[in-house]
Scaffold this active site. Structure first.
Site, PDB file in Angstrom:
ATOM      1  N   HIS A   1      -0.823 -10.440  17.699  1.00  0.00           N
ATOM      2  CA  HIS A   1      -2.260 -10.344  17.419  1.00  0.00           C
ATOM      3  C   HIS A   1      -3.003 -11.437  18.160  1.00  0.00           C
ATOM      4  CE1 HIS A   1      -6.010 -10.047  15.270  1.00  0.00           C
ATOM      5  NE2 HIS A   1      -5.566  -9.012  14.591  1.00  0.00           N
TER       6      HIS A   1
ATOM      7  N   LEU B   1       0.830  -1.206   0.000  1.00  0.00           N
ATOM      8  CA  LEU B   1       0.000   0.000   0.000  1.00  0.00           C
ATOM      9  C   LEU B   1       0.858   1.247   0.000  1.00  0.00           C
ATOM     10  CD1 LEU B   1      -2.862  -0.947   2.427  1.00  0.00           C
ATOM     11  CD2 LEU B   1      -2.917  -0.712  -0.051  1.00  0.00           C
TER      12      LEU B   1
ATOM     13  N   ARG C   1      -5.108  -4.944  20.960  1.00  0.00           N
ATOM     14  CA  ARG C   1      -4.487  -6.246  20.726  1.00  0.00           C
ATOM     15  C   ARG C   1      -3.520  -6.678  21.807  1.00  0.00           C
ATOM     16  NH1 ARG C   1      -3.449  -5.231  14.321  1.00  0.00           N
ATOM     17  NH2 ARG C   1      -5.667  -5.376  13.822  1.00  0.00           N
TER      18      ARG C   1
HETATM   19  C1  LIG Z   1      -2.794 -11.200   7.888  1.00  0.00           C
HETATM   20  C2  LIG Z   1      -2.713  -9.719   8.088  1.00  0.00           C
HETATM   21  C3  LIG Z   1      -3.866  -8.962   8.173  1.00  0.00           C
HETATM   22  C4  LIG Z   1      -3.801  -7.585   8.349  1.00  0.00           C
HETATM   23  N1  LIG Z   1      -4.972  -6.880   8.439  1.00  0.00           N
HETATM   24  C5  LIG Z   1      -4.902  -5.533   8.585  1.00  0.00           C
HETATM   25  C6  LIG Z   1      -6.112  -4.765   8.639  1.00  0.00           C
HETATM   26  O1  LIG Z   1      -7.205  -5.289   8.571  1.00  0.00           O
HETATM   27  N2  LIG Z   1      -5.997  -3.424   8.762  1.00  0.00           N
HETATM   28  C7  LIG Z   1      -4.784  -2.796   8.842  1.00  0.00           C
HETATM   29  O2  LIG Z   1      -4.758  -1.582   8.919  1.00  0.00           O
HETATM   30  N3  LIG Z   1      -3.640  -3.509   8.769  1.00  0.00           N
HETATM   31  C8  LIG Z   1      -3.660  -4.852   8.647  1.00  0.00           C
HETATM   32  N4  LIG Z   1      -2.501  -5.571   8.600  1.00  0.00           N
HETATM   33  C9  LIG Z   1      -1.215  -4.859   8.552  1.00  0.00           C
HETATM   34  C10 LIG Z   1      -0.975  -4.320   7.167  1.00  0.00           C
HETATM   35  O3  LIG Z   1      -1.471  -5.212   6.204  1.00  0.00           O
HETATM   36  C11 LIG Z   1       0.478  -4.067   6.856  1.00  0.00           C
HETATM   37  O4  LIG Z   1       1.083  -3.427   7.908  1.00  0.00           O
HETATM   38  C12 LIG Z   1       0.621  -3.179   5.643  1.00  0.00           C
HETATM   39  O5  LIG Z   1      -0.129  -3.697   4.584  1.00  0.00           O
HETATM   40  C13 LIG Z   1       2.066  -3.005   5.242  1.00  0.00           C
HETATM   41  O6  LIG Z   1       2.108  -2.314   4.010  1.00  0.00           O
HETATM   42  P1  LIG Z   1       3.455  -1.806   3.405  1.00  0.00           P
HETATM   43  O7  LIG Z   1       3.116  -1.149   2.132  1.00  0.00           O
HETATM   44  O8  LIG Z   1       4.195  -1.015   4.405  1.00  0.00           O
HETATM   45  O9  LIG Z   1       4.344  -3.106   3.143  1.00  0.00           O
HETATM   46  P2  LIG Z   1       4.028  -4.496   2.395  1.00  0.00           P
HETATM   47  O10 LIG Z   1       2.654  -4.604   1.928  1.00  0.00           O
HETATM   48  O11 LIG Z   1       4.575  -5.545   3.295  1.00  0.00           O
HETATM   49  O12 LIG Z   1       4.899  -4.417   1.098  1.00  0.00           O
HETATM   50  C14 LIG Z   1       6.271  -4.584   1.089  1.00  0.00           C
HETATM   51  C15 LIG Z   1       6.731  -4.452  -0.333  1.00  0.00           C
HETATM   52  O13 LIG Z   1       8.135  -4.319  -0.330  1.00  0.00           O
HETATM   53  C16 LIG Z   1       8.719  -5.209  -1.243  1.00  0.00           C
HETATM   54  N5  LIG Z   1      10.038  -5.517  -0.720  1.00  0.00           N
HETATM   55  C17 LIG Z   1      10.399  -5.785   0.558  1.00  0.00           C
HETATM   56  N6  LIG Z   1      11.722  -5.981   0.634  1.00  0.00           N
HETATM   57  C18 LIG Z   1      12.202  -5.823  -0.606  1.00  0.00           C
HETATM   58  C19 LIG Z   1      13.493  -5.902  -1.166  1.00  0.00           C
HETATM   59  N7  LIG Z   1      14.562  -6.158  -0.424  1.00  0.00           N
HETATM   60  N8  LIG Z   1      13.620  -5.699  -2.499  1.00  0.00           N
HETATM   61  C20 LIG Z   1      12.534  -5.425  -3.286  1.00  0.00           C
HETATM   62  N9  LIG Z   1      11.308  -5.328  -2.792  1.00  0.00           N
HETATM   63  C21 LIG Z   1      11.140  -5.535  -1.475  1.00  0.00           C
HETATM   64  C22 LIG Z   1       7.765  -6.360  -1.346  1.00  0.00           C
HETATM   65  O14 LIG Z   1       7.934  -6.994  -2.590  1.00  0.00           O
HETATM   66  C23 LIG Z   1       6.424  -5.639  -1.239  1.00  0.00           C
HETATM   67  O15 LIG Z   1       6.077  -5.161  -2.502  1.00  0.00           O
HETATM   68  C24 LIG Z   1      -2.551  -6.952   8.440  1.00  0.00           C
HETATM   69  C25 LIG Z   1      -1.396  -7.707   8.354  1.00  0.00           C
HETATM   70  C26 LIG Z   1      -1.461  -9.085   8.225  1.00  0.00           C
HETATM   71  C27 LIG Z   1      -0.197  -9.872   8.225  1.00  0.00           C
END
Ligand SMILES: Cc1cc2nc3c(=O)[nH]c(=O)nc-3n(C[C@H](O)[C@H](O)[C@H](O)COP(=O)(O)OP(=O)(O)OC[C@H]3O[C@@H](n4cnc5c(N)ncnc54)[C@H](O)[C@@H]3O)c2cc1C
Ligand code: SF4
Ligand code: FES
Lengths: 247, 637
Positions: free
Chosen positions: B266, B43, B330
């Site tokens: 969680h 996201l 949580r």
């Molecule tokens: C099962 C579950 C349910 C959840 N439900 C909720 C909810 O209902 N509401 C809420 O607010 N939050 C929820 N969360 C938390 C939330 O989903 C995450 O904290 C959030 O989506 C993280 O988003 P992000 O964009 O920071 O990272 P991520 O979505 O983890 O994306 C990381 C990105 O970085 C890339 N990446 C990482 N390292 C590298 C690298 N070395 N080289 C190249 N690319 C790399 C990956 O390919 C990916 O594209 C939930 C989490 C889980 C596990």
């Protein structure tokens, strides 16, 4: 339980592939299908052999990464779930299980069970979006959407882009995937301004990628882990007709 | 180096508006001269890359999955918060701000949290405009539900797939920019190092996961949206490939890592079933809206559920926290579950589970209503456990889920390294010591859509443009180090698989640095981690070669980083002798076993500076000031 696994092994895109037989012992019914493969891979690594390449990430049935044919069926025999959601309690001691990659012209094999599905991204680039910039949009409640339409759009939006529909189709058609995407936008007012352009561009892009035509055998719906209905293909066809009349 | 959080002056309600006006702008015609690297397409990363592309920058986006759409964010189930007050139940920006600061147990930066609450409404507007099919009421307007830690209904959702729908919205915006030629997408490409020249982030070194080729990408700024590090515990609810490598490598190059010990457990996950398990599955927190949590009153009561009479059940959350009941945050719910299991009242074969019971909700609303709300979660539960939750209560247990710690960033989301921005779960900023439900999605999208595009532009406008060549010594050196390290990994032909070592590390972390921590356990982990690390570098097996698709090599590199990172996490937990949020130090609790903060000594963010593997990191403190929400003992009674 103990299972006999026949797994497709292929070094690279141009290398010839073949089935190799392995034995998986000590499989517990509570294990997931992918945990069973993990276990096999641990054994292979310890024996100095190459582990089987397979794709996975969320292991919760939502990312669409896992993509294997199990005994000839995309994601295995249980309806409405992905391979990572499949659990070993559905198998019996002594079973032989054949495991292959998705096979479609538009999905070349990268290694073993891993295929290249970037064609689906390119289809999305052709029109799978609403052209809004960040900011400067109306309040979320400014345009009410009838619940019925919102629910139907959500049914379509549930597609995880796994490509099982393509793998299951004898023509390797991506119509269910396309239908899901086009329907989602056709059912929501936000998607309307670009309706005509979108459907034409996405279908054209799919043709270019080498996905086949739809001959209405509905294998896609049976294989789809999100149970996306073929009625979305019907809506896609209506959208196409509508676009053709306007174009 | 002194930590300057760059919080703008003025009343909290006006800081962001004023700051936005004060920020320098890049002339539209100049924007295309700037190249920006965005690592991650979750996201945070996808929304940032799309928005920066729209503004006219040349963006290079990276992810290790085969498609941007599969980033871990896809798995979020429950929902996203926004202070829209559509329910007219008394919500406001200020209330969301207040709840989040309090929920984070007063270890977050007030100004950031206020901004987060302030832009939350625009996120929902944005997503709806993109065609995200949020749940709606019969009148056609958006529906809401309530979520842990809040007494108002401010959570927007799309069945049990909120993360997928929001991510597909951001991904579609990203694909639009790819088609427009503004963003170049590098899928199946992993960042293995950060290029830093004279204190400025100038690029990254990557490995093409198909060909194995090591490449360098240079840019005017680097953005990391690479997610969290829960998988240091091996078993967690995170996707199996989530890892700490991107942020850890940046840390090794000089970026500070803040509050690594703030991890979130969680309360509602499916309990562990065997020793071959690879990951745990979350049951959305939204289930606590209708499910009631209980265990038998009697220790060791092994009777089947149906034979335990109502009077012999302990609905312990409702009993202990009458005003929030099953909806306590949580950390509180998780610790309460641990406590009843420690007392010997846990259920199931392992005794490490509690019931989440829908019988009352089904009797009240009917099965159809419950199915409509939670059908996919119930199906998932049945698939995994073989038990039908419409007929018998679910069994749940806490599991590692989210990490509040991350790279330190200032108000502009820039780390202490100039030109390195960190967004989403990868940074440390907005959640303090505990994250409330439905606020990670909000933060990721706030950072990517509505904060970073402004602050990054201002950074670029304020810099002289420097061209670094691919043959710059620092660039060549960084790439050479990556190659060397891969060669070292591939030379490992020992006796233990990487997975076995990772599992051992995870178990150690869970036992000694999990739901409850004490000095003895932490010291034990601290002694054991370097031993495990040595064992890895002597005795692990890494098959295959570097010039091919090699998942075992990818995994080995990630685990090698976890083996270094774990030590920092434990050091941070050791040094923070107070309990706060998800960090529960047994030495610091109230008479009722609630977390006891020590504001006199620990009201700061701990930002650690790398000093070498195995050497104690240097601590920098960012003192936290609470002008608006006065720190108090968090109470959900
Ligand atoms: C099962 C579950 C349910 C959840 N439900 C909720 C909810 O209902 N509401 C809420 O607010 N939050 C929820 N969360 C938390 C939330 O989903 C995450 O904290 C959030 O989506 C993280 O988003 P992000 O964009 O920071 O990272 P991520 O979505 O983890 O994306 C990381 C990105 O970085 C890339 N990446 C990482 N390292 C590298 C690298 N070395 N080289 C190249 N690319 C790399 C990956 O390919 C990916 O594209 C939930 C989490 C889980 C596990
Ligand atoms: S329509 Fe179904 S089978 Fe096809 S890609 Fe989408 S989820 Fe997979
Ligand atoms: S691993 Fe994500 S759907 Fe199977």
């Amino acid at each position: 339980m103990t299972l006999t696994l026949k797994i497709w092994r292929q070094k690279g895109p141009d290398a010839p592939g073949r089935f190799v037989t392995y034995e998986a012992g000590d499989v517990s019914p509570d294990m997931s299908f992918l945990e069973m493969l993990d276990m096999l891979n641990q054994d292979l690594i310890k024996k100095g052999e190459e582990p089987v390449a397979f794709e996975n990430d969320c292991r919760e049935g939502i990312c669409g990464a896992c993509s294997v044919m199990i005994n000839g069926q995309a994601h295995g025999s249980k309806r409405g779930i992905t391979a990572c959601q499949l659990h070993m309690r559905l198998f019996n001691n002594g079973d032989t299980v054949t495991i292959e990659p998705w096979r479609a012209k538009a999905f070349p094999v990268i290694k073993d069970l891993v295929v290249d599905r970037s064609a689906l991204d390119r289809v999305m680039q052709a029109g799978g979006f609403v052209s809004v910039r960040t900011g400067a949009v109306p309040d979320a409640n400014a345009v009410p959407v009838p619940k019925e339409n919102a629910d139907k759009a959500m049914d379509a939006a549930a597609c995880i882009g796994c490509g099982a529909c393509v793998a299951a189709c004898k023509n390797a058609s991506a119509m269910l995937f396309l239908g899901a995407k086009v329907s989602q936008y056709a059912l929501l007012p936000q998607g309307h301004p670009e309706r005509t352009r979108r459907v034409l561009a996405m279908v054209e892009a799919a043709d270019k990628e080498g996905f086949g035509n739809c001959t209405n055998t509905s294998e896609c719906e049976a294989a789809c882990p999100k149970e996306i209905s073929v009625t979305h293909i019907a809506r896609l066809n209506r959208e196409l007709l509508r676009a053709a009349l306007r174009a | 180096m002194a930590l300057d959080s760059k919080i703008p002056s003025g009343p909290i309600q006006e800081k962001w508006e004023k700051h936005k006006f004060d920020l320098k702008l890049v002339n539209p015609a100049n924007k295309r001269k700037y190249r920006i690297i965005v690592v991650g397409t979750g996201l945070a990363g996808a929304s940032a890359a799309a928005s920066l592309g729209e503004l006219g920058y040349k963006v290079e986006a990276f992810c290790y999955q085969d498609s941007a759409r599969r980033a871990h964010s896809i798995a979020a189930q429950g929902g996203i918060n926004a202070a829209k007050n559509y329910q007219n139940d008394g919500d406001s920006v200020y209330r969301l701000f207040y709840d989040t600061v309090k929920g984070g147990d007063f270890r977050a930066r007030e100004a950031n949290v206020y901004r987060l609450a302030e832009v939350s409404g625009a996120i929902i507007d944005q997503c709806v405009a993109q065609g995200v099919p949020f749940a709606r009421e019969y009148g056609g307007l958006l529906a809401n539900r309530s979520f842990g830690g809040a007494q108002v209904s401010r959570t927007f959702y799309a069945r049990g797939q909120t993360g997928q729908q929001l991510l597909l919205g951001a991904y579609s915006a990203l694909m639009r920019q790819v088609a427009a030629g503004q963003v170049k997408m590098h899928a199946r490409t992993e960042m293995l190092d950060l290029v830093v020249v004279d204190g400025y982030a100038r690029g990254i070194v990557t490995r093409d996961l198909i060909t194995g080729k090591i490449e360098t990408h240079l840019a005017d700024a680097v953005v990391l949206g690479t997610g969290g590090y829960s998988n240091v515990y091996f078993l967690s609810t995170n996707a199996s490939n989530c890892n700490v490598t991107a942020t850890w490598r940046a840390y090794r190059r000089g970026a500070y890592f803040a509050n690594p010990c703030f991890t979130q457990i969680h309360p509602t996950c499916i309990p562990v079933h065997g020793d071959k398990q690879f990951k745990l599955t979350l049951m959305s927190e939204s289930l606590r809206n209708d499910g009631r949590v209980w265990v038998p009153k009697q220790k060791g009561d092994k009777r089947p559920v149906g034979q335990i009479p109502e009077g012999e059940r302990d609905y312990y959350l409702e009993r202990k926290y009458p005003s929030f009941g099953n909806l306590v945050p949580r950390d509180v719910a998780s610790r309460a579950a641990k406590q009843v299991c420690d007392e010997g009242r846990g259920v199931g074969s392992t005794g490490l589970a509690v019931y989440l019971d829908f019988a009352d909700a089904i009797a009240r609303d009917g099965e159809a209503v419950i199915r409509e709300k939670y059908g996919n979660l119930f199906d998932m539960y049945e698939n995994i456990t073989g038990e039908n939750p419409y007929k018998q209560p679910m069994r749940i247990f806490p599991a590692v889920h989210y990490t509040m710690g991350g790279l330190w960033v200032d108000y502009n989301l820039m780390s202490n390294l100039a030109g390195l921005f960190v967004i989403g779960e990868a940074n440390f900023s907005d959640h303090g010591a505990n994250r409330l439900g439905a606020s990670a999605l909000m933060q990721g999208l706030a950072d990517g859509y509505f904060v970073l595009p402004y602050t990054l532009s201002a950074y670029l406008a304020g810099q002289e443009k420097v061209e670094i060549g691919a043959d710059h010594p620092e660039v060549l050196k960084t790439a050479a180090e990556v190659r060397e390290r891969n060669a070292k990994l591939l030379a490992l032909k020992g006796k233990r698989t990487v997975l076995e070592i990772h599992r051992e590390l995870g178990l150690l972390m869970w036992n000694d640095c999990g739901m409850a921590r004490n000095e003895k356990g932490l010291n034990h982990a601290k002694a054991r981690i370097p031993e495990l690390r040595d064992e890895f570098w002597k005795n692990a097996i890494v098959p295959g070669s570097g010039e091919e698709f090699n998942q075992a090599l990818e995994y080995a590199g990630r685990v090698a980083d976890y083996l270094e990172f774990a030590e920092l996490l434990v050091d941070d937990a050791l040094h923070r002798k107070e309990s706060c949020g998800g960090h529960f130090r047994e030495e610091s609790q109230t008479g009722e076993h609630e977390a006891k903060r020590d504001d006199d000594n620990f009201s700061y963010a701990a930002a650690w500076e790398f000093a070498g593997v195995g050497k104690p990191a240097t601590l920098h403190k960012e003192e936290l000031e609470f002008e608006y929400v006065k720190p108090s003992q968090r109470s959900y009674k």
